[in-house]
Scaffold this active site. Structure first.
Site, PDB file in Angstrom:
ATOM      1  N   CYS A 197      -1.270   1.674  -6.026  1.00 12.61           N
ATOM      2  CA  CYS A 197      -2.230   1.335  -6.924  1.00 12.61           C
ATOM      3  C   CYS A 197      -3.233   2.449  -7.383  1.00 12.61           C
ATOM      4  O   CYS A 197      -3.492   2.322  -8.650  1.00 12.61           O
ATOM      5  CB  CYS A 197      -3.138   0.412  -6.328  1.00 12.61           C
ATOM      6  SG  CYS A 197      -4.548  -0.447  -7.277  1.00 12.61           S
ATOM      7  N   CYS A 220      -4.105  -4.038  -2.069  1.00 14.10           N
ATOM      8  CA  CYS A 220      -4.934  -3.729  -2.967  1.00 14.10           C
ATOM      9  C   CYS A 220      -5.418  -5.059  -3.999  1.00 14.10           C
ATOM     10  O   CYS A 220      -4.170  -5.133  -4.668  1.00 14.10           O
ATOM     11  CB  CYS A 220      -4.823  -2.346  -3.527  1.00 14.10           C
ATOM     12  SG  CYS A 220      -5.742  -1.519  -4.618  1.00 14.10           S
TER      13      CYS A 220
END
Length: 371
Positions: free
Chosen positions: A73, A173
């Protein structure tokens, strides 16, 4: 200064209902921006996130590997897609709340950016940024890297920010805390298979502590980093699972097998035959390995000026998971990639995870563990 919020995930499949969703994050971000009296914008990056993070995650689990979506991410979204959107709004830099630091040095008349561990050793997040590059660091700011978590909360409290006492986020995330098998079943089908317990410790060769010489042969390095190979005949069937791709090395929960004095741990998986291999107890030799291997295409250097040449070896401190204490190791650069051998055997080395190497507080490079 501009506040920019990115919405990366909409689906609630597998999400534990007690945890906050992105709507809560958005609400808190708006409240902070209003308190600071700064413009606030939001952008939907869910398409990029699904394609570049979640789809990769599904593909890796399908292969029997264990990816780290938080590292991805940062590389693919926060310091790439998100940074692009920030520039569209006129932003020159992107400031994030990571507990890490950035410094500049001059090398051969070029500016080199150093990624350093955060001052708060309990919250240091430099590992999660181990895949960022020099270009991404150019416009990155880490304003809380020199502070501890209590200091940050104290400042937020004095400013009257709604986030001052908010709990730390957990889980994947921008997705949240999930029941992983349920989440993965969006793409990966459940399939019953055998759980095989390995009890014969004669399968394992005693590997001495210490490091091979700098000029160790490729065959020796390959032998020392190769994971154990199990066959169904290596042990006894003790239970049934719902899919080998739902399990990872070192996992303790989710097997639902009783009758043992000590907990069972996953020591190997075979997604082709759909078998999960387990061993009893924290000290089972199948949990420990001497080293790991990273293929050439998966080796990443933040400090490109320190990139190793084929045939070279270098001593670094290495971690293979977040919060793991740094471990003394030697990196051997060879034609096919980098072999990492540890001074002391390591527990739970899992293909698909990231190994990051440090010099003192600085992240020098990283790579995806191939085996």
């Amino acid at each position: 200064m501009i506040g920019l919020f990115m919405k990366n995930w909409h689906d609630t499949t597998g999400l534990l209902q007690s945890d906050c969703h992105w709507e809560d994050d958005l609400m808190f971000a708006e409240m902070v921006a209003k308190k600071l009296n700064i413009p606030f914008h939001q952008v939907d990056l869910s398409g990029d996130y699904r394609q570049r993070v979640v789809d990769y995650m599904f593909a890796e689990y399908e292969k029997g590997r264990t990816p780290n979506p938080d590292v991805l991410c940062n590389r693919e979204i926060k310091f790439d897609s998100f940074a692009v959107e920030a520039r569209k709004l006129g932003g020159d830099f992107v400031a994030t709340g990571h507990y890490c630091r950035k410094e500049e040095i001059i090398s051969d008349n070029n500016i080199i950016y150093r990624l350093l561990a955060g001052k708060d050793k309990n919250k240091d997040q430099s590992y999660f940024l181990c895949q960022v590059n020099q270009e991404q660091l150019t416009t990155a700011l880490f304003p809380i890297g020199n502070m501890t978590k209590p200091e940050v909360r104290e400042i937020a409290d004095k400013l009257g920010l709604a986030t001052a006492q908010r709990k730390d986020s957990q889980g994947i995330c921008f997705v949240g805390k999930v029941h992983l098998p349920t989440f993965l079943q969006q793409k990966l089908k459940a399939k019953k298979g055998n759980i095989v317990e390995i009890t014969d410790i004669k399968l394992y060769q005693e590997i001495a502590e210490g490091l091979p010489d700098n000029d160790a042969s490729d065959s020796l390095l390959s032998e020392l980093t190769e994971p154990f190979k199990y066959e169904p005949s290596s042990g006894n069937i003790i239970g049934i699972h719902n899919g080998a791709h739902f399990f990872t090395i070192g996992q303790r929960k989710g097997m639902n097998v009783g009758g043992h004095k000590e907990p069972l741990f996953v020591i190997g998986t075979d997604v082709e035959k759909n078998i999960v291999y387990v061993g009893e107890g924290q000290n089972h030799p199948g949990l420990n390995r001497k080293g790991l291997f990273i293929r050439n295409g998966e080796v990443h250097w933040i400090r490109t000026d320190l990139r190793m040449k084929v045939g070279e070896s270098s001593d670094y401190m290495v971690r293979i998971r977040y919060r793991q204490p740094l471990q003394a190791a030697r990196l051997y650069s060879r034609n096919d990639g980098i072999y990492i051998l540890f001074d002391k055997n390591q527990r739970g080395i899992a293909a698909g995870q990231f190994a990051a190497w440090y010099h003192d507080d600085e992240v020098i490079g990283s790579g995806v563990i191939d085996m």
